[in-house]
Scaffold this active site. Structure first.
Site, PDB file in Angstrom:
ATOM      1  N   LEU A 268       0.825  -1.208   0.000  1.00 53.30           N
ATOM      2  CA  LEU A 268       0.000   0.000   0.000  1.00 53.30           C
ATOM      3  C   LEU A 268       0.861   1.261   0.000  1.00 53.30           C
ATOM      4  O   LEU A 268       0.481   2.281  -0.583  1.00 53.30           O
ATOM      5  CB  LEU A 268      -0.945   0.006   1.205  1.00 53.30           C
ATOM      6  CG  LEU A 268      -2.156  -0.921   1.091  1.00 53.30           C
ATOM      7  CD1 LEU A 268      -2.981  -0.885   2.376  1.00 53.30           C
ATOM      8  CD2 LEU A 268      -3.038  -0.570  -0.093  1.00 53.30           C
ATOM      9  N   ARG A 272       0.453   4.208  -2.555  1.00 53.39           N
ATOM     10  CA  ARG A 272       0.198   5.583  -2.122  1.00 53.39           C
ATOM     11  C   ARG A 272       1.069   6.582  -2.866  1.00 53.39           C
ATOM     12  O   ARG A 272       0.576   7.595  -3.358  1.00 53.39           O
ATOM     13  CB  ARG A 272       0.416   5.688  -0.606  1.00 53.39           C
ATOM     14  CG  ARG A 272      -0.725   5.085   0.183  1.00 53.39           C
ATOM     15  CD  ARG A 272      -0.387   4.854   1.635  1.00 53.39           C
ATOM     16  NE  ARG A 272      -1.504   4.187   2.292  1.00 53.39           N
ATOM     17  CZ  ARG A 272      -1.417   3.409   3.362  1.00 53.39           C
ATOM     18  NH1 ARG A 272      -0.237   3.192   3.924  1.00 53.39           N
ATOM     19  NH2 ARG A 272      -2.486   2.836   3.877  1.00 53.39           N
ATOM     20  N   PHE A 410      -8.967   5.662  -2.063  1.00 54.59           N
ATOM     21  CA  PHE A 410      -8.042   4.594  -2.425  1.00 54.59           C
ATOM     22  C   PHE A 410      -6.835   4.530  -1.490  1.00 54.59           C
ATOM     23  O   PHE A 410      -6.377   5.545  -0.961  1.00 54.59           O
ATOM     24  CB  PHE A 410      -7.502   4.834  -3.842  1.00 54.59           C
ATOM     25  CG  PHE A 410      -8.319   4.188  -4.933  1.00 54.59           C
ATOM     26  CD1 PHE A 410      -9.098   3.076  -4.712  1.00 54.59           C
ATOM     27  CD2 PHE A 410      -8.268   4.704  -6.222  1.00 54.59           C
ATOM     28  CE1 PHE A 410      -9.821   2.481  -5.741  1.00 54.59           C
ATOM     29  CE2 PHE A 410      -8.990   4.132  -7.260  1.00 54.59           C
ATOM     30  CZ  PHE A 410      -9.767   3.022  -7.012  1.00 54.59           C
ATOM     31  N   GLU A 411      -6.276   3.319  -1.337  1.00 52.23           N
ATOM     32  CA  GLU A 411      -5.014   3.083  -0.630  1.00 52.23           C
ATOM     33  C   GLU A 411      -5.027   3.623   0.802  1.00 52.23           C
ATOM     34  O   GLU A 411      -4.045   4.144   1.304  1.00 52.23           O
ATOM     35  CB  GLU A 411      -3.829   3.708  -1.397  1.00 52.23           C
ATOM     36  CG  GLU A 411      -3.827   3.496  -2.893  1.00 52.23           C
ATOM     37  CD  GLU A 411      -3.683   2.027  -3.302  1.00 52.23           C
ATOM     38  OE1 GLU A 411      -4.007   1.142  -2.499  1.00 52.23           O
ATOM     39  OE2 GLU A 411      -3.246   1.775  -4.426  1.00 52.23           O
ATOM     40  N   GLY A 412      -6.168   3.457   1.447  1.00 49.34           N
ATOM     41  CA  GLY A 412      -6.350   4.028   2.776  1.00 49.34           C
ATOM     42  C   GLY A 412      -6.878   5.442   2.643  1.00 49.34           C
ATOM     43  O   GLY A 412      -6.320   6.255   1.915  1.00 49.34           O
TER      44      GLY A 412
END
Length: 605
Positions: A268, A272, A410-412
């Site tokens: 991730l 990011r 997205f991505e956290g």
């Protein structure tokens, strides 16, 4: 002050995560777009040509999911080498560096749905195998993924565990003969689900051992929910992945049993920083459309590009793009420089390389937040430039704005990423890898008068260099104050943590634009250098204000009475105001954007 073009750093002086907070401004050179190699420029051109010839003419068909079209375009991208950039040469790839990969992602971002499909495949789809796969797993899957024969997907999220990935309920139970794990559960929001051939699936072994598995689409018990009906990125596939007693051979475990969190979080991190860079690529495209329309659209007998408030929007967008781009390639350069000192032939190279990425967790989260929020703001403002036309599907800004919205999730989510930044800072400080408390002690000496505060030096960005140095001190002082006041309870003070994250991001951006513009002033023509200097001045002027406004607000959350007065007084010593010819700089930047469609005219021309 050290020359920004000082000799190449040694392995001992290479940047580590968080070093920007305590290293003096300009003490180390950074990688910038002005340093792209001929090979990188060629990859940029290949990706740019692909977007213009293969994607833009079919944008509407892709958005409406014309059967087979997205997969066809992915395979066409594979023919051009765009799917194999980060796959090692031994497994049919090119094994190129992060800056090249970032540059390709940035260009492809001009079509949101394809960019998401591509990113899910080449990033979170392939890289778990690159970094954590056994030799047999790499040889089995990576050549197929690099060639586009197979498409990859990443199955982490569930309806009840999005940001809380470790709370996943999908189970993995050993078969009686010990030869398989039997997976059952439902994964949600899986990008590429409709056409992926291979999934990295996370499940709980024995109820609490979070583990990654490689699951092929053709295995019995694998099925899919319907396509989600989405606000944006409509051309990408997003479905549930349904696992009903799926037998997965034990040699399809990816990494170690119970260590799936390391894979999830480190992959991730890659997602990011690449998302941050691709957001900047999409923002560039939105700005280009906005500038072109402003020149064509006439109101009150003249083009709206002549109106001050329209020009201000263009200038603000260009400034944010310059900052985001400077952060992105600085980060890629740091990672690549560290990787260049590793032995790629060593058996432990993948583990060492992923450690480098983990070291820049803070910067990856900051870039993701900055890029995604800058993109949405810019897409929104460029739609505003289009007026009513921008709200219709006849113009691309309507799609750009819809596609941009997902990037903050997205991505956290950006909220989670804001918490990651200070949490990582304090973890590194407690572990001794970041000298936060030592630096804070020196700052207290300066604030108490027992040591001098930094003074303005000479140079075209003298005010901005000093402002950045003082902002660094303000952020470190506030962070150390919060840590000492709240100690273990600080993790529950999200208002304060979010403020610290925002200020650290402002400082990382300030430091990056000052370094980039200073290097440009020493190596480029006077005209081109002036473009960089103007953008750095604009960004730093606003960012300094934002840092001290945010820290004063955070101070009111941390103290009251005389304690608050002391906090305010110390911040006041660091809040040294200065002047720039703001309107002239905005006019200069807007004029260049209108004339060229670009933020600066040096990096890739």
């Amino acid at each position: 002050m050290v020359n920004a073009l000082s000799p190449e750093p040694t392995p001992q002086t290479l940047d580590h995560g968080g070093d920007f907070l305590h290293r003096p401004v300009l003490s180390q050179p950074i990688f910038t777009p002005e340093q792209f190699t001929d090979e990188q420029r060629q990859f940029r051109k290949t990706a740019d040509d692909f977007v213009r010839t293969e994607l833009e003419p079919h944008a509407e068909e892709l958005d409406h999911k014309k059967p087979g079209l997205m997969v066809d375009k992915m395979r066409r991208a594979a023919e051009l080498g765009l799917l194999m950039v980060e796959v090692p040469e031994a497994q049919g790839g090119l094994g190129l560096n992060k800056a090249t990969s970032m540059l390709v992602s940035e260009q492809l971002a001009r079509h949101g749905s394809f960019a998401v499909t591509y990113g899910a495949h080449t990033g979170i789809g392939c890289l778990p195998i690159v970094y954590y796969g056994t030799e047999a797993q790499r040889q089995t899957y990576l050549p197929k993924l690099a060639s586009g024969e197979w498409i990859a997907a990443y199955a982490l999220s569930e309806q009840g565990s999005g940001s809380d990935a470790m709370g996943a309920k999908t189970t993995a139970t050993r078969s009686d003969d010990g030869q398989h794990f039997i997976l059952s559960g439902t994964k949600a929001w899986i990008t590429n689900a409709a056409w992926a051939d291979l999934f990295t699936v996370f499940a709980q072994v024995d109820g609490n051992k979070f583990t990654a598995f490689l699951v092929e689409r053709t295995r019995a018990g694998v099925s899919f929910g319907p396509e989600e009906r989405k606000l944006g990125i409509r051309g990408s596939s997003t479905c549930q992945l349904l696992l009903d007693d799926v037998h997965v051979p034990v040699d399809h475990v990816l990494g170690e049993i119970g260590r799936g969190h390391k894979i999830a979080f480190n992959i991730l991190n890659i997602g990011r920083y690449k998302l941050g860079a691709s957001s900047i690529g999409a923002a560039k495209a939105a700005l280009s459309h906005g500038a072109a329309y402003a020149k064509e659209r006439h109101q009150f007998g003249k083009p709206i590009a002549s109106f001050g408030l329209i020009r201000q929007k263009l200038s603000t967008a260009a400034t944010l793009i310059y900052a985001g781009e400077s952060m992105a390639y600085r980060l890629a350069g740091h990672i690549d420089a560290r990787n260049e000192h590793l032995d790629k032939q060593a058996q432990n190279y993948p583990a060492r390389a992923i450690e480098v990425i983990d070291d820049f967790t803070m910067e990856a989260s900051m870039l993701k937040v900055f890029g995604s929020e800058a993109l949405y703001s810019i897409a929104d403002e460029m739609l505003q430039v289009h007026g009513g036309n921008g709200y219709t599907e006849d113009y691309p800004l309507e799609r750009y704005l819809r596609d941009a919205r997902i990037q903050r999730i997205f991505e956290g989510t950006n909220e989670i990423n804001r918490l990651i930044v200070p949490a990582t800072l304090f973890k590194r400080a407690m572990g001794g890898s970041l000298p936060l408390m030592e630096v804070a002690g020196r700052i207290l000496e300066e604030l108490s008068g027992s040591a001098p505060l930094p003074k303005k030096a000479a140079g075209p960005l003298a005010d901005e260099v000093l402002a950045t140095e003082l902002c660094k001190r303000a952020v470190v002082y506030a962070a150390s104050y919060a840590a000492q006041k709240f100690m273990a309870d600080l993790k529950e003070k999200q208002y304060i943590l979010g403020a610290l994250a925002d200020c650290m991001t402002y400082v990382f951006a300030m430091d990056s634009v000052v370094c980039r513009a200073s290097q440009a002033a020493q190596s480029l023509s006077a005209n081109t250098a002036a473009q960089h200097l103007a953008l750095a001045q604009l960004y730093c002027f606003d960012a300094r204000v934002n840092v001290f406004h945010t820290l004063r607000r955070a101070a009111m959350m941390m103290a009251e009475g005389g304690e608050l007065d002391e906090l305010y007084n110390r911040l006041g010593l660091l809040d040294q105001r200065y002047r720039v010819d703001y309107m002239h700089l905005e006019e200069e930047v807007a004029g260049r954007v209108l004339a060229t469609g670009k933020v600066v005219t040096s990096a890739l021309d």
